[in-house]
Design a protein around this motif. Structure first.
Motif, PDB file in Angstrom:
ATOM      1  N   VAL A 130      -8.416   0.102   2.049  1.00 36.39           N
ATOM      2  CA  VAL A 130      -8.659  -0.293   3.432  1.00 36.39           C
ATOM      3  C   VAL A 130      -7.865  -1.544   3.761  1.00 36.39           C
ATOM      4  CG1 VAL A 130     -10.943   0.754   3.554  1.00 36.39           C
ATOM      5  CG2 VAL A 130     -10.726  -1.624   2.820  1.00 36.39           C
ATOM      6  N   GLU A 131      -7.476  -1.652   5.020  1.00 33.05           N
ATOM      7  CA  GLU A 131      -6.749  -2.810   5.520  1.00 33.05           C
ATOM      8  C   GLU A 131      -7.546  -3.470   6.630  1.00 33.05           C
ATOM      9  OE1 GLU A 131      -2.281  -2.648   6.078  1.00 33.05           O
ATOM     10  OE2 GLU A 131      -2.835  -0.544   6.196  1.00 33.05           O
ATOM     11  N   THR A 132      -7.665  -4.789   6.556  1.00 31.83           N
ATOM     12  CA  THR A 132      -8.303  -5.513   7.650  1.00 31.83           C
ATOM     13  C   THR A 132      -7.247  -5.755   8.720  1.00 31.83           C
ATOM     14  OG1 THR A 132      -9.712  -6.585   6.013  1.00 31.83           O
ATOM     15  CG2 THR A 132      -9.736  -7.504   8.229  1.00 31.83           C
ATOM     16  N   ASN A 570     -14.029  -6.757   8.061  1.00 31.83           N
ATOM     17  CA  ASN A 570     -14.077  -6.017   6.803  1.00 31.83           C
ATOM     18  C   ASN A 570     -15.471  -6.157   6.197  1.00 31.83           C
ATOM     19  OD1 ASN A 570     -13.693  -4.825   4.326  1.00 31.83           O
ATOM     20  ND2 ASN A 570     -11.796  -5.903   3.856  1.00 31.83           N
ATOM     21  N   SER A 576     -15.641  -0.852   4.433  1.00 32.96           N
ATOM     22  CA  SER A 576     -15.474  -0.423   5.826  1.00 32.96           C
ATOM     23  C   SER A 576     -14.735  -1.497   6.608  1.00 32.96           C
ATOM     24  CB  SER A 576     -16.837  -0.181   6.485  1.00 32.96           C
ATOM     25  OG  SER A 576     -17.638   0.686   5.715  1.00 32.96           O
ATOM     26  N   GLN A 633     -12.226   2.258   9.772  1.00 30.82           N
ATOM     27  CA  GLN A 633     -11.585   2.730   8.543  1.00 30.82           C
ATOM     28  C   GLN A 633     -12.619   2.658   7.431  1.00 30.82           C
ATOM     29  OE1 GLN A 633      -8.339   0.462   6.463  1.00 30.82           O
ATOM     30  NE2 GLN A 633      -7.140   2.307   6.911  1.00 30.82           N
ATOM     31  N   GLN A 634     -12.787   3.769   6.713  1.00 31.06           N
ATOM     32  CA  GLN A 634     -13.832   3.852   5.694  1.00 31.06           C
ATOM     33  C   GLN A 634     -13.263   4.456   4.416  1.00 31.06           C
ATOM     34  OE1 GLN A 634     -17.359   2.993   5.807  1.00 31.06           O
ATOM     35  NE2 GLN A 634     -16.882   3.236   3.631  1.00 31.06           N
ATOM     36  N   ALA A 635     -13.442   3.725   3.306  1.00 27.49           N
ATOM     37  CA  ALA A 635     -13.043   4.245   2.002  1.00 27.49           C
ATOM     38  C   ALA A 635     -14.256   4.809   1.290  1.00 27.49           C
ATOM     39  CB  ALA A 635     -12.410   3.138   1.163  1.00 27.49           C
ATOM     40  N   VAL A 641      -9.886   7.904   1.943  1.00 26.41           N
ATOM     41  CA  VAL A 641     -10.013   6.915   3.009  1.00 26.41           C
ATOM     42  C   VAL A 641      -9.850   7.636   4.346  1.00 26.41           C
ATOM     43  CG1 VAL A 641      -7.562   6.300   2.894  1.00 26.41           C
ATOM     44  CG2 VAL A 641      -9.180   4.719   3.941  1.00 26.41           C
ATOM     45  N   SER A 643      -9.570   7.110   8.533  1.00 28.64           N
ATOM     46  CA  SER A 643      -9.299   6.188   9.632  1.00 28.64           C
ATOM     47  C   SER A 643      -9.464   6.950  10.941  1.00 28.64           C
ATOM     48  CB  SER A 643      -7.880   5.627   9.545  1.00 28.64           C
ATOM     49  OG  SER A 643      -7.685   4.924   8.335  1.00 28.64           O
TER      50      SER A 643
END
Length: 712
Positions: A130-132, A570, A576, A633-635, A641, A643
């Protein structure tokens, strides 16, 4: 059209804003560098350590070795979140997360511990998937996209975007609809902005084999991007710097419709210089998308050449130069109605003209594209970088009618004219940007001034003997009749005269002995853009704050202040990321055939041929857009993952295209407004035991509302 005093006064605040932030501040490069040193706990350097850089979502996978001083470097790294893994004999492996969001890059000091049984040291590596980031986007590295099947070899970059990005719908001939917009897409290639159309029938694209990675921004665009921003494709090209052993490839293929391809690329360089060169070609019997299941009159070929040169003068100063030339030639695909065309061959002005076959339609196009883009980079300190650049891009488009113009007649008034065109679009600009990264702030400010020179030369002649505006006479049902040259000849007297007849078209009616009408249009579009943005990281929060100012001065003028905002949070325990974003943008007219569309309806000859609407202003006006995005976005563990993004856009003065007859020639039109709501979803299964997968899905509704306010 010169800048007025009032316009200059309005843009002074933007100038002050940018100049306070930097020396002279636009859209710079989209790649940074990861450098560092590998040591043991005592501080002694470790040479020949293996350093492995990966991104499980984009597919990037690179490996280097530390030198005699323990130093390593990964250059040309696009903005994203990565994992760095380090291993050396006698030491425990180390894994560390690293984010690159600025051309300033980052410097790592990697300390390896003495080996213990089955031990691995991990530093902030839990957030791999995930990316913030407040902006919804898709990252694709070359290690991934060489595995993606291409829908179109002649528009491979468009095919790559369509295949990997949610919310993108493929259109014919390399065009695509980005999140509901017909063609409001732009490319940023090594910091060079390209906002003109990039399909097979507008221009030649940069070859996909020259691309190292792309980031497709489909959320609210950051302040550094303007022009056409429904979809922004940020591309970083391949470099030969650091490739001390010549490395390259040769490829070829042959498939259906006699389609053959061939390509070669080579990368070579040293620590301070590098050269990457690529050349490829395509020949196909199905170059464009045909209108029939059976493919005929659809041959085409394309040749591409790309070269990127990098040179580092000192530890602080470097340059890189992109060179690109592409050429394509192709036929306009025929329909069955374009075969064995029946038209007037003699006695065209009599009461009984003679019809016979005039052959098949044979319309063709040729496009030549040349691009030169140098960039100078100055590392001011460990925290700041300055880029200065310029570019010139020229598209030269030729459209050829059939050798016998009468063969260009289409069915049921679909094409009433024979058309030829020679059009050039030359885009030149200078730009500079300044990046500063320290603590919680990553600041970027910049400016760009550019001019686009449009030259349009068209020849048009009527080839339909029953075209309503060129036929002097009608039958008892009011349908236009072939033949006759003057309403006074009509049978039935005044009752047989065509009320829609335009005598101004008579000299240009091939069915009645006429010839081509010549039209020449030109304009210079001047554009100034200034921006400043700051990415602020505060714990689990990330804020993108930006302001952009655009000045557009072409056939019409507009000035717009454009705030940009993005917020992401985040939730680390659940892997998430929640995000929202907003953008205000200036929507400028498409440049392709802009003069023809803006001025054609005031031309007595062109107005009926362009089907101009009474009461519609000819000149296209810039518009503005407000857009809102909300996403998640959820891993799920380390394997999946997801998005998702909800989109809502409102545009005042919304641009669309109209088509000139049955040809690839299109021109812009302007609707009163448009609304685009929808959602986009991207699901990824990053590489696991050499297997990876993804799926993209979306539902977007684009609604354009009348009246048409401008354009032909």
């Amino acid at each position: 059209m010169p800048f007025t005093r009032g316009t200059i006064i309005r843009i002074i605040p933007f100038l002050v804003l940018a100049l306070v932030t930097a020396h002279a501040l636009a859209q710079g490069g989209s790649a940074g560098v990861i450098r560092g040193t590998v040591t043991d706990p005592s501080g002694a350097v470790i040479p020949n350590a293996t350093v492995h850089l990966t991104n499980p979502r984009s597919g990037l996978d690179r490996t280097v070795s530390s030198d005699a001083l323990g130093q390593f470097e990964f250059s040309n790294i696009t903005f994203d979140a990565y994992q760095v893994g380090v291993s050396a004999n006698g030491f425990a492996p180390l894994r560390q997360a690293v984010d690159i969001h600025s051309v300033v890059g980052t410097t790592l000091k990697l300390v390896l511990q003495i080996a213990a049984a089955d031990s691995t040291v991990t530093v902030e590596a839990s957030g791999d998937l995930v990316e913030t980031d407040p902006t919804f986007h898709t990252d694709v590295d070359r290690d991934m996209f060489i595995k993606v099947p291409m829908e179109s070899q002649s528009s491979s970059l468009s095919s790559l975007v369509t295949a990997t990005t949610p919310g993108v719908s493929a259109d014919s001939n390399g065009l695509f609809h980005g999140l509901g917009d017909h063609a409001s897409n732009s490319f940023s290639v090594d910091g060079q902005s390209i906002t003109d159309q990039q399909s097979k029938v507008f221009s030649n694209q940069i070859p996909a084999n020259s691309i190292q990675s792309i980031e497709v921004i489909s959320g609210a665009p950051p302040a550094e991007y303007g022009g056409k921003t429904s979809l922004v494709i940020v591309a970083t090209t391949r470099s030969g710097q650091g490739v001390t052993k010549p490395t390259g490839s040769i490829s070829s293929s042959y498939g259906a419709f006699g389609s053959g391809t061939a390509g070669i690329d080579l990368a070579y360089g040293g620590k301070k210089w590098g050269d990457f060169i690529e050349a490829d070609g395509l020949n196909s019997g199905r170059f464009l998308d045909p209108p029939e299941f059976q493919v005929f009159h659809d041959k085409g070929n394309e040749q591409n050449f790309f070269d990127r040169v990098d040179y580092q003068f000192s530890a602080a100063d470097s340059v890189h130069l992109d060179l690109n030339y592409s050429r394509s030639w192709f036929q306009t695909p025929n329909s069955f109605d374009s075969l064995n065309v029946q038209n007037v061959v003699s006695d065209g002005t009599s009461a009984d003209p003679v019809f016979a076959s005039v052959g098949d339609a044979d319309q063709r196009s040729k496009i030549g594209t040349i691009n030169v883009s140098p960039t100078y980079t100055r590392i001011i300190s460990d925290n700041s970088v300055l880029n200065l650049g310029a570019f010139v891009r020229r598209d030269e488009y030729n459209y050829y009618p059939s050798d016998n113009p009468l063969a260009d007649r289409g069915p049921a008034n679909l094409q009433t004219s024979s058309i030829s065109q020679y059009r050039t679009l030359t885009n030149s600009a200078v730009h500079t940007d300044y990046s500063y990264s320290k603590g919680i702030h990553t600041i970027k400010a910049g400016a760009q001034y550019g001019q686009t020179f449009l030259r349009e030369n068209d020849r048009v002649g009527v080839v339909d003997p029953t075209y309503s505006f060129s036929a002097p006479c009608v039958d008892v049902n009011g349908d236009p009749l072939p033949g006759y040259s003057d309403p006074s000849q009509c049978p039935g007297g005044a009752a047989g005269q065509n009320p829609d007849y335009r005598s101004v078209l008579a000299p240009y009616d091939f069915t009645r002995g006429g010839s081509y009408y010549n039209y020449a249009g030109r304009t210079d579009v001047k554009e100034l853009a200034l921006f400043i943005e700051d990415q602020i990281k505060a714990g689990n929060w990330l804020f993108n704050l930006g302001m952009r100012g655009d000045v557009y001065n072409g056939l019409t003028s507009a000035t717009q202040a454009e705030p940009r905002l993005g917020i992401a949070y985040n939730i680390k325990p659940t892997a998430s990321v929640l995000r929202i974003s907003y953008a205000r943008t200036l929507e400028t007219p498409f440049n392709e055939n802009l003069v023809l569309s803006s001025e054609g309806c005031s031309n007595a000859v062109l107005a009926p041929l362009l089907a101009c609407t009474s009461g519609v202003s000819g000149t296209l006006q810039p518009g503005f857009r407000n857009e809102f995005h909300a996403g998640l976005q959820q891993a799920f563990g380390k394997r999946v993952v997801v998005s998702g993004e909800y989109i809502w856009k409102y545009t005042h003065n919304a641009f669309d295209f109209s088509v000139l007859g049955n040809t690839p020639i299109t021109f812009p039109i302007d609707w009163h407004n448009s609304k685009i709501p929808g959602y986009a979803v991207h699901v990824e299964v990053p590489q696991y035991h050499n297997v990876s997968a993804y799926v993209v899905m979306s539902s977007v509704a684009a609604r354009f509302f009348p009246p048409q306010v401008a354009g032909a």
